[in-house]
Scaffold this motif. Structure first.
Motif, PDB file in Angstrom:
ATOM      1  N   LYS A 138       6.861  -8.762  -6.430  1.00  0.00           N
ATOM      2  CA  LYS A 138       7.986  -7.906  -6.037  1.00  0.00           C
ATOM      3  C   LYS A 138       7.678  -6.423  -6.187  1.00  0.00           C
ATOM      4  N   HIS A 156       3.838  -2.244   2.126  1.00  0.00           N
ATOM      5  CA  HIS A 156       5.175  -2.185   2.740  1.00  0.00           C
ATOM      6  C   HIS A 156       5.328  -3.236   3.831  1.00  0.00           C
ATOM      7  N   GLY A 159       6.663  -6.198   2.734  1.00  0.00           N
ATOM      8  CA  GLY A 159       8.015  -6.125   2.166  1.00  0.00           C
ATOM      9  C   GLY A 159       8.040  -5.827   0.676  1.00  0.00           C
ATOM     10  N   ASP A 181       7.642   4.353  -3.374  1.00  0.00           N
ATOM     11  CA  ASP A 181       9.064   4.027  -3.474  1.00  0.00           C
ATOM     12  C   ASP A 181       9.674   4.307  -4.844  1.00  0.00           C
TER      13      ASP A 181
END
Lengths: 372, 372
Positions: A138, A156, A159, A181
């Motif tokens: 994650k 990215h 995901g 991010d």
């Protein structure tokens, strides 16, 4: 204790824990935080793959992440043998003499020599990313700032968000421009690679600089009170590492009769004053446990450390020998100033429970001070 | 924002501000904090007496304190002339050459030369204590740790509590044993004399070590969020300094056409990365604004700094010349990493109001995170 990051990652607490131990990482994720497995020790990507299989089977479906070490500028590249040739003989002699002076025993004749941390090499770090993306990770964090743009795009595309460490607002802004991010704002107190700006000043400075990008507070956090301080300063979560090196689940390294490693014995005994920030571990400034090994590199006769990745390759067998020795005064270990509070071996769940309870208690105290 | 220290001192907010400016100190006290006037610049105790008379007339009956600089070990003692003889010629030559290289103008022929900060001398610091106790001061703080026991007893006999700076839990405990009433826990981020342990780690460590003795959090505080962090970590108040060097009321030093001093111009322009911790200001490690002057002392040809009090006497005329110059890149000024946030001249009342409002806002944010 919930911030927007809890919803985004499906975690109970905004507590991100970097650790080289899959046992610790999995326990953190099971306890409601986000365990982030350090990949740098895997010179062979197949070994990482196997460990991530284990993570997948032992995290009860809870999210976890991985941490790679990818310098923004591509350093010396090549095989271990090629790179070995770049190390000056004088440096090798100094290491050999220092180990003899410290009375560090040689490795058993039949034991494999550690090749040094090839994870600093771009090629190896890229293989870590490839392998990690085959697992349901994650988060990918990069311990040395922004990864190359094509790596960010690759992650990215799968995901997965990218986090990057920053020791200044300027670097944090560059990371955001590159597409990172989440910023890990790493204060001077932190273990491993760290800058000169203290957490108290750095965290809010980075929070203000990057606007909507979430910031994780890193450097000096070991208790719930410190989590509260980080969130008071505007962070959306915390990033911890050192405090879990003395977790009961941590099983890397050779155990002594006491059931701990010699490095853990050294950490349990150390105070917050017993760290130094030096280039001797990787070639870049990193905070380490102060020891007779770091003292030797501070002496007048010591050579200047080599650049990354040469320095770590120079000292990797020395690290291995000291870690397998029995003398806690002769070790090499990255750890933050929070080591002064790491005075017992505790299960991950217990450390996590204190972080949550300590946060609660600190915020109740602030309410009293505010509302009196 | 009230802690037990507010009741003890009769102040509205547990915000203690060290400043060399009586104008700033009085404004802090009038705004509900405790202004603490630094005495070290008064070589002549009669000058301090006159300034404290002014404080008495301009604090509206609100409490204030003073700060002396008394090393625990009695250093070199004697008159300015005697001490002058202990300074090596090579050091003087280096200072003269550096000032020439930096293009720092000489002092006007008719201007008095600064003798150097004799406040580091025990005899002078003792005269500060004598004079201060003739005024209605509410606190004497010592910037270099415990004062001698007989001084603590003298101050206590006058009904005045003693505060002392500490950079480690060990030093804080020694202060408490000596009879010190309040510990100022000074983290690595701080300006002036400071240790190596960052605020995030140091503050809770000292809080836990000293038990019932109140702790003021120092090092890195410039906003209400940072006040909240300090109180979350267990401090009963905060101790600030740097953030008030750019207060509108600050009137020490020679003004340039812009209405500020050249040192203020340098501070307004600096980032949090623009400080260094060096022995070149007083002989002990102190955090200073990075400048071409500090760079010169980092060069290979620079001599080792002298011990306290010699180093400050060596450089005092240089400091005076640079402060009266017009080049903000050639200054010598103690300031903390919070300098990165000191970007405008603001009235004391405005700085204080932000500290209170920012604290409130940070604690409301923590409540949301806790109660979500």
């Amino acid at each position: 204790m919930r911030t927007a990051l809890c919803d985004r990652f499906g975690i109970d607490y905004p507590i991100f824990v970097f650790t080289p131990s899959e046992k610790v990482a999995a326990a953190v994720s099971r306890a409601g935080g986000l365990g982030v497995l350090g990949c740098v020790r895997f010179n062979d990507a197949a070994d990482l793959d196997a460990v991530l299989d284990w993570m997948d089977a032992n995290t009860d479906g809870r999210p976890y992440g991985v941490d790679v070490v990818m310098p923004a500028k591509i350093p010396t590249e090549g095989s271990a043998v090629d790179i070995d040739k770049l190390i000056p003989a004088g440096h090798r002699d100094f290491v050999a003499k220092t180990l003899a002076d410290l009375g560090v025993p040689p490795l058993p004749a039949d034991e494999d020599r550690n090749d040094g941390v090839l994870g600093w090499l771009h090629s190896v770090a890229r293989s870590h990313v490839e392998v990690a993306l085959r697992h349901p990770i994650k988060l990918i964090a990069n311990a040395l700032g922004s990864p190359p743009i094509d790596v960010i795009e690759q992650v990215h595309a799968a995901g997965v968000p990218v986090a990057a460490l920053a020791g200044s607002a300027k670097h944090a802004l560059a990371h955001v421009r590159n597409g990172v991010d989440i910023i890990v704002a790493q204060g001077h107190e932190a273990g491993g690679h760290t800058g000169e700006i203290g957490s108290m000043v750095l965290w809010p400075e980075i929070v203000d600089a990057v606007g909507d990008t979430p910031v994780l507070a890193a450097g000096g956090i070991g208790t719930g009170r410190q989590v509260a301080a980080g969130l008071a300063l505007g962070a959306q979560g915390v990033w911890m590492g050192s405090a879990f090196l003395t977790a009961a689940e941590y099983d890397l390294g050779v155990r002594t009769a006491a059931g701990t490693t010699v490095v853990q014995e050294a950490m349990l005994a150390a105070t917050s004053a017993d760290t130094v920030r030096r280039r001797i571990y990787t070639g870049k400034p990193a905070r380490l446990l102060k020891s007779r090994w770091t003292d030797a590199w501070d002496a007048d006769n010591a050579p200047e450390p080599l650049p990354m990745p040469l320095q770590n390759i120079l000292v990797s067998e020395a690290h291995q020998r000291m870690s397998e020795g029995t003398d806690p005064t002769a070790v090499a270990m990255p750890v933050g100033q929070i080591v002064g509070r790491m005075n017992e071996i505790r299960p991950v769940a217990e450390i996590m429970a204190e972080l949550v309870a300590g946060f609660e208690q600190a915020t109740r105290r602030l309410d009293d001070i505010r509302d009196r």
